[in-house]
Design a protein around this motif. Structure first.
Motif, PDB file in Angstrom:
ATOM      1  N   ALA A  93       0.839  -1.191   0.000  1.00  6.79           N
ATOM      2  CA  ALA A  93       0.000   0.000   0.000  1.00  6.79           C
ATOM      3  C   ALA A  93       0.878   1.245   0.000  1.00  6.79           C
ATOM      4  O   ALA A  93       1.880   1.319   0.714  1.00  6.79           O
ATOM      5  N   ALA A  94       0.492   2.219  -0.791  1.00  5.70           N
ATOM      6  CA  ALA A  94       1.285   3.439  -0.918  1.00  5.70           C
ATOM      7  C   ALA A  94       1.173   4.332   0.305  1.00  5.70           C
ATOM      8  O   ALA A  94       2.006   5.223   0.494  1.00  5.70           O
ATOM      9  N   ASP A  95       0.156   4.095   1.150  1.00  6.62           N
ATOM     10  CA  ASP A  95      -0.068   5.005   2.270  1.00  6.62           C
ATOM     11  C   ASP A  95       0.464   4.488   3.601  1.00  6.62           C
ATOM     12  O   ASP A  95       0.233   5.107   4.640  1.00  6.62           O
ATOM     13  N   ILE A  96       1.171   3.343   3.615  1.00  5.48           N
ATOM     14  CA  ILE A  96       1.732   2.873   4.877  1.00  5.48           C
ATOM     15  C   ILE A  96       3.079   3.561   5.103  1.00  5.48           C
ATOM     16  O   ILE A  96       3.759   3.949   4.148  1.00  5.48           O
ATOM     17  N   PRO A  97       3.492   3.728   6.361  1.00 12.82           N
ATOM     18  CA  PRO A  97       4.780   4.384   6.635  1.00 12.82           C
ATOM     19  C   PRO A  97       5.934   3.650   5.959  1.00 12.82           C
ATOM     20  O   PRO A  97       5.938   2.425   5.865  1.00 12.82           O
ATOM     21  N   GLN A 196      -6.169   1.377  -5.303  1.00  6.87           N
ATOM     22  CA  GLN A 196      -4.869   1.879  -5.747  1.00  6.87           C
ATOM     23  C   GLN A 196      -4.918   3.384  -6.008  1.00  6.87           C
ATOM     24  O   GLN A 196      -3.972   4.113  -5.688  1.00  6.87           O
ATOM     25  N   ILE A 197      -6.026   3.842  -6.581  1.00 13.74           N
ATOM     26  CA  ILE A 197      -6.201   5.278  -6.822  1.00 13.74           C
ATOM     27  C   ILE A 197      -6.320   6.028  -5.504  1.00 13.74           C
ATOM     28  O   ILE A 197      -5.700   7.082  -5.298  1.00 13.74           O
ATOM     29  N   LEU A 198      -7.111   5.489  -4.587  1.00 11.64           N
ATOM     30  CA  LEU A 198      -7.370   6.161  -3.312  1.00 11.64           C
ATOM     31  C   LEU A 198      -6.095   6.335  -2.500  1.00 11.64           C
ATOM     32  O   LEU A 198      -5.926   7.347  -1.809  1.00 11.64           O
ATOM     33  N   GLU A 199      -5.198   5.365  -2.593  1.00 14.50           N
ATOM     34  CA  GLU A 199      -3.941   5.453  -1.848  1.00 14.50           C
ATOM     35  C   GLU A 199      -3.102   6.650  -2.288  1.00 14.50           C
ATOM     36  O   GLU A 199      -2.371   7.237  -1.489  1.00 14.50           O
ATOM     37  N   ARG A 200      -3.175   7.018  -3.552  1.00 16.82           N
ATOM     38  CA  ARG A 200      -2.371   8.113  -4.098  1.00 16.82           C
ATOM     39  C   ARG A 200      -3.068   9.470  -3.972  1.00 16.82           C
ATOM     40  O   ARG A 200      -2.447  10.515  -4.201  1.00 16.82           O
ATOM     41  N   LEU A 725      -1.691  10.893  12.155  1.00 11.56           N
ATOM     42  CA  LEU A 725      -2.900  10.167  11.776  1.00 11.56           C
ATOM     43  C   LEU A 725      -2.602   8.980  10.868  1.00 11.56           C
ATOM     44  O   LEU A 725      -3.287   7.957  10.922  1.00 11.56           O
ATOM     45  N   GLN A 726      -1.592   9.114   9.999  1.00 12.64           N
ATOM     46  CA  GLN A 726      -1.336   8.048   9.036  1.00 12.64           C
ATOM     47  C   GLN A 726      -0.858   6.757   9.708  1.00 12.64           C
ATOM     48  O   GLN A 726      -0.932   5.684   9.124  1.00 12.64           O
TER      49      GLN A 726
END
Length: 764
Positions: A93-97, A196-200, A725-726
């Protein structure tokens, strides 16, 4: 959205494992048998189209086949790819640290050292995405991969990785969504591309994920739930893509992954080799064009991008649709170059051939049924009974002659073997394997015609009976259009190039406004369908702009009774469950209980569903709230949005609201009551698998703070992560009557938090 899904039928006589497509290895497997038998019509069609006219050289250069030997080798590679089950693939996932992702990748490499480095290879066109050298079935069954399989399963549930087909990752990469964009996914289910779109996208952006089937829309919500806890800026709607309202807002990016015949999915859907029909591509072309035109002409901003994609190899569904979009736009749309680093792609076609079955599917089925062994046996039985009842042979003779008309090659008393062959043969009578002996174009066209396909070089030559099925937009562009359309900028992915499924993608940029006249000319395309087809689709004549099915602005209403289940039946009432503001008395109760002060708490983002009587209260992101305020709920059915923030619960004999784990991290920065900061040791104690935790287990300072609380909900935040928050280092708890607390975190999310805590400890 991919392959067009009809009602699935199971072959009960086929072994269970073979029905699921698992037994793909070995010459005796079901799949290998199907591929070996082949599909003469499909193979002849694609050979005539020139699918095998190019090949990859040893130095990864795409060149034309210069002789029949090279052509045949390429054809056999394409054919053989279908006998191999699709390899597994996944992406982080693109949004994980980044620290957590690095830790997970290190774990993955350590687990794979047991079986060798060739098991997994990175996908260069998408960072931190991988394709395995084995399929999902092998991962489950191989003892050496058992640990890796468990690792994949747990990381997927935690939301760290997403299992997704390789070619499915391509459209979001091509679309190049930027943080803050307003994005529409017109045919979103099952949702891997949407995730995938939402992560970016970032929390400043907004995404509308639309699906025309209510049940599949709810499946989409389940898929997105793992991503929405980090970014809730998504609204899931349900309506037909070609009728999505355009007077509410326009979009920076649109993903148009349309329903298609899906012959590129043969590696996971072997039924394609048995049921393939050009009629499916011809009929879906109109729907694909309607959806794509609605997106490009009405919903896309000038300067915005739309990605059109299918999981089909058929030019009727691919280049023909793109060419018609460019033709109708009069220069307002243009194709953009696509570059997928390290991934073998082939350019789009500028020329193709239009074929059509000589019989409709209904005619073919009726003929096959009439000539089946069962029906012929019934006819003989009826003849014998009539012969016994008659005084002479006149009835028998009449019956026999009528049978001979339908079956001129069948004798009066066909033997059992001939009957079996007749029932097993295909509609077109082709029983041998497709085996060309030259790559000559005229020769391949004749082989396609032999399979039961009709061929016309241009629309002018199409006979009147076929003009309901074959349309001008099916045909290749003119020489002038070829020069201006740049169709070679489209991208084709063949299954034998990268060990993937087949796929088509085109990136379209809107460079100018499309006139109202041009938009209306194509918006009325469905009214040009034959009368009987419109009746089957359930379309009604619209007498005026104020007639049934239109709102006061002239747009078609798609709420409520427009939502249909997988059987086509209307699902009533869904359109009434809109998001509405929370009543003042309830909102004041929440503000007072949790200290949600007026100065920093945007209370208009707290909403509920109209039918829930405020039992569930949701946190809606600001970009989605703005879209709701524009009146989208008056146009389409909203399935889901936001995260559960509060739920009215009855615990310890009380009825009050508790904070939900889903949205806790968005509420914590605004809470001045019933929240505590815990050190890492106390925080870990809340992640036990036991539901109840004794207060005495915590440090003295935390014990005293919890014991001062009244019965009810509270939250615990890991020290140092109050504003991060992330990372979502928050746990929701319940202060019980007794000297203990109740943990209110689902097992899946608890495992994810545990993994994060471990990575934090390792970094200390």
């Amino acid at each position: 959205m991919g392959k067009f899904r009809g009602k699935r039928r199971k072959n009960k006589d086929q072994p269970e494992g073979q029905r699921s497509g698992e037994n793909r290895a070995g010459g005796e497997s079901y799949v290998a048998t199907i591929i070996d038998h082949g599909n003469y019509k499909m193979e002849a069609y694609y050979a005539a189209q020139g699918l095998h006219n190019t090949q990859w050289t040893d130095n990864a250069t795409l060149t034309s086949c210069s002789n029949w030997g090279e052509f045949e080798a390429e054809r056999l590679r394409w054919r053989a790819s279908a006998t191999q089950i699709l390899p597994a693939s996944f992406r982080f996932a693109a949004d994980i640290p980044s620290t957590l992702r690095e830790k997970c990748e290190k774990e993955m490499n350590e687990l794979l050292q047991v079986v060798g480095n060739d098991v997994v290879r990175p996908l260069q066109f998408l960072p931190h995405a991988y394709q395995l050298g084995v399929d999902r079935s092998m991962i489950r069954k191989d003892p050496n991969l058992k640990a890796f399989f468990e690792w994949v399963k747990l990381r997927n549930l935690a939301g760290f990785i997403t299992r997704q087909e390789t070619v499915s990752m391509v459209p979001p990469v091509v679309l190049q969504t930027q943080p803050g964009d307003c994005v529409l996914d017109m045919c979103a289910a099952p949702g891997s591309k949407t995730s995938q779109i939402l992560e970016r996208l970032g929390v400043e952006g907004s995404l509308i994920a639309n699906e025309n089937n209510a049940k599949r829309a709810h499946m989409l919500v389940s898929q997105l739930r793992r991503i929405m806890h980090m970014n809730p800026s998504v609204l899931v709607t349900c309506c037909d893509g070609q009728f999505f309202p355009s007077k509410i807002l326009q979009f920076d990016r649109i993903l148009c992954d349309v329903p298609c015949s899906g012959d590129g999915t043969s590696r996971k859907n072997i039924g394609v080799w048995k049921t393939w029909s050009q009629a499916a591509a011809l009929s879906l072309h109109t729907l694909q064009l309607q959806i794509a035109w609605k997106g490009a002409a009405n919903l896309l901003k000038v300067g915005g991008y739309m990605c059109y994609s299918t999981c089909s190899n058929n030019p009727t569904e691919n280049e023909a649709v793109v060419a018609e979009l460019l033709r109708k736009s009069n220069g307002a749309l243009e194709l953009v170059e696509v570059n997928l680093e390290g991934f073998k792609t082939r350019p789009g076609w500028t020329s193709w051939k239009v074929f059509c079955e000589s019989q409709t599917q209904r005619e073919s089925k009726n003929k096959q049924k009439k000539n089946s062994a069962k029906m012929m046996a019934k006819r003989r039985e009826w003849q014998e009974k009539e012969a016994e009842a008659g005084d002479d042979g006149e009835i028998v003779a009449a019956t026999a002659s009528s049978t001979d008309v339908d079956n001129p090659t069948i004798s009066d008393e066909p033997d059992v073997d001939e009957e079996a062959k007749a029932s097993e043969s295909k509609d077109d009578g082709i029983k041998e394997r497709f085996q060309p002996t030259t790559m000559d174009e005229e020769y391949l066209i004749e082989m396609a015609k032999k399979s039961g396909l009709e061929y016309w070089p241009s629309y002018d030559g199409v006979p009147e009976p076929f003009r309901g099925r074959v349309r001008p937009s099916h045909f290749k562009p003119t020489d002038e259009e070829i020069a201006s359309f740049h169709l070679r900028r489209c991208v084709r992915c063949l299954p034998n190039d990268n060990d993937t499924g087949g796929f088509f993608v085109a990136l379209i940029r809107k460079v100018g406004d499309i006139s109202v006249a041009d938009r209306q000319q194509h918006d009325d395309l469905d009214s040009k369908q034959p009368e009987n087809k419109r009746a089957r689709l359930g379309e009604k004549e619209i007498e005026s702009k104020q007639g049934p099915g239109l709102d006061d602005t002239g747009e078609r209403l798609v709420k409520g009774n427009q939502v249909r289940d997988e059987n086509g039946k209307s699902i009533q009432g869904l359109g009434k469950d809109d998001f509405v503001p929370v009543k003042d008395n309830i909102l004041n109760e929440l503000i007072d209980t949790f200290g949600l002060t007026e100065s920093n708490f945007q209370k208009d983002l707290i909403m509920t569903r109209a039918s829930s009587e405020s039992k569930n209260i949701y946190y809606i992101s600001r970009p989605i709230k703005n879209i709701i305020d524009k009146g989208i709920q008056n146009k389409v059915t909203v399935i889901s949005s936001g995260l559960k923030a509060f739920v009215r619960s009855t615990l310890d004999g009380t009825s009050m609201y508790r904070v939900c784990q889903d949205a806790a991290h968005f509420l914590v920065p605004h809470m001045s009551k019933r929240k505590f900061v815990a050190n890492i040791d106390d925080f870990e104690k809340c992640l036990t698998s036991e539901r109840f935790i004794q207060i005495a287990a915590f440090s003295d300072d935390l014990q005293s703070q919890i014991r001062e609380l009244s019965i009810g909900s509270f939250v615990l935040i890991l020290d140092g992560y109050e504003d991060e928050l992330q990372h979502k280092m928050v746990v929701t708890l319940w202060r019980c009557r007794t000297d203990r607390v109740d943990q209110l975190v689902a097992q899946v999310e608890r495992d994810a938090i545990v993994a994060k805590v471990r990575s934090i400890r390792e970094a200390l």
